[in-house]
Scaffold this motif. Structure first.
Motif, PDB file in Angstrom:
ATOM      1  N   LEU A   3     -12.832   1.386  -3.573  1.00 27.79           N
ATOM      2  CA  LEU A   3     -11.525   1.157  -4.182  1.00 27.79           C
ATOM      3  C   LEU A   3     -10.519   2.079  -3.516  1.00 27.79           C
ATOM      4  O   LEU A   3     -10.746   3.291  -3.434  1.00 27.79           O
ATOM      5  CB  LEU A   3     -11.553   1.445  -5.689  1.00 27.79           C
ATOM      6  CG  LEU A   3     -12.369   0.509  -6.555  1.00 27.79           C
ATOM      7  CD1 LEU A   3     -12.446   1.044  -7.974  1.00 27.79           C
ATOM      8  CD2 LEU A   3     -11.770  -0.880  -6.538  1.00 27.79           C
ATOM      9  N   ASP A   4      -9.427   1.517  -3.018  1.00 33.95           N
ATOM     10  CA  ASP A   4      -8.382   2.302  -2.373  1.00 33.95           C
ATOM     11  C   ASP A   4      -7.027   1.871  -2.909  1.00 33.95           C
ATOM     12  O   ASP A   4      -6.775   0.679  -3.069  1.00 33.95           O
ATOM     13  CB  ASP A   4      -8.393   2.081  -0.848  1.00 33.95           C
ATOM     14  CG  ASP A   4      -9.694   2.496  -0.205  1.00 33.95           C
ATOM     15  OD1 ASP A   4     -10.110   3.651  -0.420  1.00 33.95           O
ATOM     16  OD2 ASP A   4     -10.301   1.665   0.498  1.00 33.95           O
ATOM     17  N   GLU A   5      -6.142   2.845  -3.170  1.00 32.69           N
ATOM     18  CA  GLU A   5      -4.766   2.514  -3.554  1.00 32.69           C
ATOM     19  C   GLU A   5      -4.049   1.985  -2.329  1.00 32.69           C
ATOM     20  O   GLU A   5      -4.193   2.521  -1.233  1.00 32.69           O
ATOM     21  CB  GLU A   5      -4.051   3.741  -4.082  1.00 32.69           C
ATOM     22  CG  GLU A   5      -4.510   4.140  -5.469  1.00 32.69           C
ATOM     23  CD  GLU A   5      -3.669   5.253  -6.031  1.00 32.69           C
ATOM     24  OE1 GLU A   5      -2.437   5.257  -5.810  1.00 32.69           O
ATOM     25  OE2 GLU A   5      -4.260   6.125  -6.682  1.00 32.69           O
ATOM     26  N   GLU A   6      -3.278   0.907  -2.543  1.00 34.79           N
ATOM     27  CA  GLU A   6      -2.590   0.294  -1.411  1.00 34.79           C
ATOM     28  C   GLU A   6      -1.388  -0.504  -1.888  1.00 34.79           C
ATOM     29  O   GLU A   6      -1.535  -1.399  -2.719  1.00 34.79           O
ATOM     30  CB  GLU A   6      -3.566  -0.628  -0.671  1.00 34.79           C
ATOM     31  CG  GLU A   6      -2.990  -1.251   0.563  1.00 34.79           C
ATOM     32  CD  GLU A   6      -4.000  -2.114   1.269  1.00 34.79           C
ATOM     33  OE1 GLU A   6      -3.924  -3.335   1.092  1.00 34.79           O
ATOM     34  OE2 GLU A   6      -4.869  -1.567   1.966  1.00 34.79           O
ATOM     35  N   ASP A   7      -0.223  -0.202  -1.395  1.00 39.28           N
ATOM     36  CA  ASP A   7       0.995  -0.971  -1.664  1.00 39.28           C
ATOM     37  C   ASP A   7       1.188  -1.304  -3.139  1.00 39.28           C
ATOM     38  O   ASP A   7       1.417  -2.452  -3.509  1.00 39.28           O
ATOM     39  CB  ASP A   7       1.003  -2.266  -0.845  1.00 39.28           C
ATOM     40  CG  ASP A   7       0.970  -2.002   0.646  1.00 39.28           C
ATOM     41  OD1 ASP A   7       1.560  -0.990   1.076  1.00 39.28           O
ATOM     42  OD2 ASP A   7       0.342  -2.781   1.377  1.00 39.28           O
ATOM     43  N   GLY A   8       1.082  -0.324  -4.005  1.00 37.22           N
ATOM     44  CA  GLY A   8       1.309  -0.542  -5.430  1.00 37.22           C
ATOM     45  C   GLY A   8       0.180  -1.255  -6.136  1.00 37.22           C
ATOM     46  O   GLY A   8       0.320  -1.705  -7.266  1.00 37.22           O
ATOM     47  N   GLY A   9      -0.962  -1.380  -5.484  1.00 37.15           N
ATOM     48  CA  GLY A   9      -2.117  -2.044  -6.087  1.00 37.15           C
ATOM     49  C   GLY A   9      -3.387  -1.324  -5.682  1.00 37.15           C
ATOM     50  O   GLY A   9      -3.359  -0.186  -5.216  1.00 37.15           O
ATOM     51  N   THR A  10      -4.488  -1.993  -5.870  1.00 38.03           N
ATOM     52  CA  THR A  10      -5.785  -1.438  -5.522  1.00 38.03           C
ATOM     53  C   THR A  10      -6.528  -2.421  -4.636  1.00 38.03           C
ATOM     54  O   THR A  10      -6.594  -3.613  -4.938  1.00 38.03           O
ATOM     55  CB  THR A  10      -6.614  -1.160  -6.791  1.00 38.03           C
ATOM     56  OG1 THR A  10      -5.880  -0.277  -7.636  1.00 38.03           O
ATOM     57  CG2 THR A  10      -7.948  -0.530  -6.447  1.00 38.03           C
ATOM     58  N   ARG A  11      -7.072  -1.929  -3.556  1.00 37.67           N
ATOM     59  CA  ARG A  11      -7.875  -2.757  -2.651  1.00 37.67           C
ATOM     60  C   ARG A  11      -9.353  -2.529  -2.982  1.00 37.67           C
ATOM     61  O   ARG A  11      -9.807  -1.395  -3.083  1.00 37.67           O
ATOM     62  CB  ARG A  11      -7.613  -2.377  -1.203  1.00 37.67           C
ATOM     63  CG  ARG A  11      -8.430  -3.191  -0.252  1.00 37.67           C
ATOM     64  CD  ARG A  11      -8.171  -2.772   1.175  1.00 37.67           C
ATOM     65  NE  ARG A  11      -8.309  -3.953   1.999  1.00 37.67           N
ATOM     66  CZ  ARG A  11      -7.858  -4.062   3.205  1.00 37.67           C
ATOM     67  NH1 ARG A  11      -7.201  -3.070   3.753  1.00 37.67           N
ATOM     68  NH2 ARG A  11      -8.044  -5.161   3.887  1.00 37.67           N
ATOM     69  N   LEU A  12     -10.055  -3.632  -3.174  1.00 42.71           N
ATOM     70  CA  LEU A  12     -11.489  -3.599  -3.482  1.00 42.71           C
ATOM     71  C   LEU A  12     -12.248  -4.165  -2.294  1.00 42.71           C
ATOM     72  O   LEU A  12     -11.935  -5.258  -1.813  1.00 42.71           O
ATOM     73  CB  LEU A  12     -11.776  -4.441  -4.727  1.00 42.71           C
ATOM     74  CG  LEU A  12     -13.236  -4.770  -5.030  1.00 42.71           C
ATOM     75  CD1 LEU A  12     -14.006  -3.504  -5.377  1.00 42.71           C
ATOM     76  CD2 LEU A  12     -13.319  -5.792  -6.155  1.00 42.71           C
TER      77      LEU A  12
END
Length: 84
Positions: A3-12
């Motif tokens: 899980l990574d924070e990315e552009d105001g969201g979370t990338r899974l």
């Protein structure tokens, strides 16, 4: 799983054995999501959405399970539901 924070969201990022299983997990999140890859997961999500729409349409028409299990074949897949 990553899980990574990315552009105001979370990338899974995940590795799974079944894209159909992952489609169900994504559907159950209750939030908007974007599938970047793989294309096969996009297809699994689209197929699940079509199946759920068809099952909802059956319920809207008053279809009931009755006392015995019923089986629907939708888009080449078999879905079973057991009456309780």
């Amino acid at each position: 799983m990553e899980l990574d924070e990315e552009d105001g969201g979370t990338r899974l990022r995940m590795r799974v054995d079944s894209l159909d299983w992952m489609a169900g997990v994504l559907a159950g999140l209750g939030c908007a999501f974007t599938i970047r890859t793989p294309d096969e997961l996009r297809r699994s999500v689209a197929e699940l959405a079509a199946t759920l729409r068809a099952l909802a349409a059956l319920a809207d028409r008053g279809a009931s399970l009755g006392e015995r299990a019923r089986r629907w074949v939708l888009d080449g897949r078999t879905w079973e539901a057991n009456a309780r």
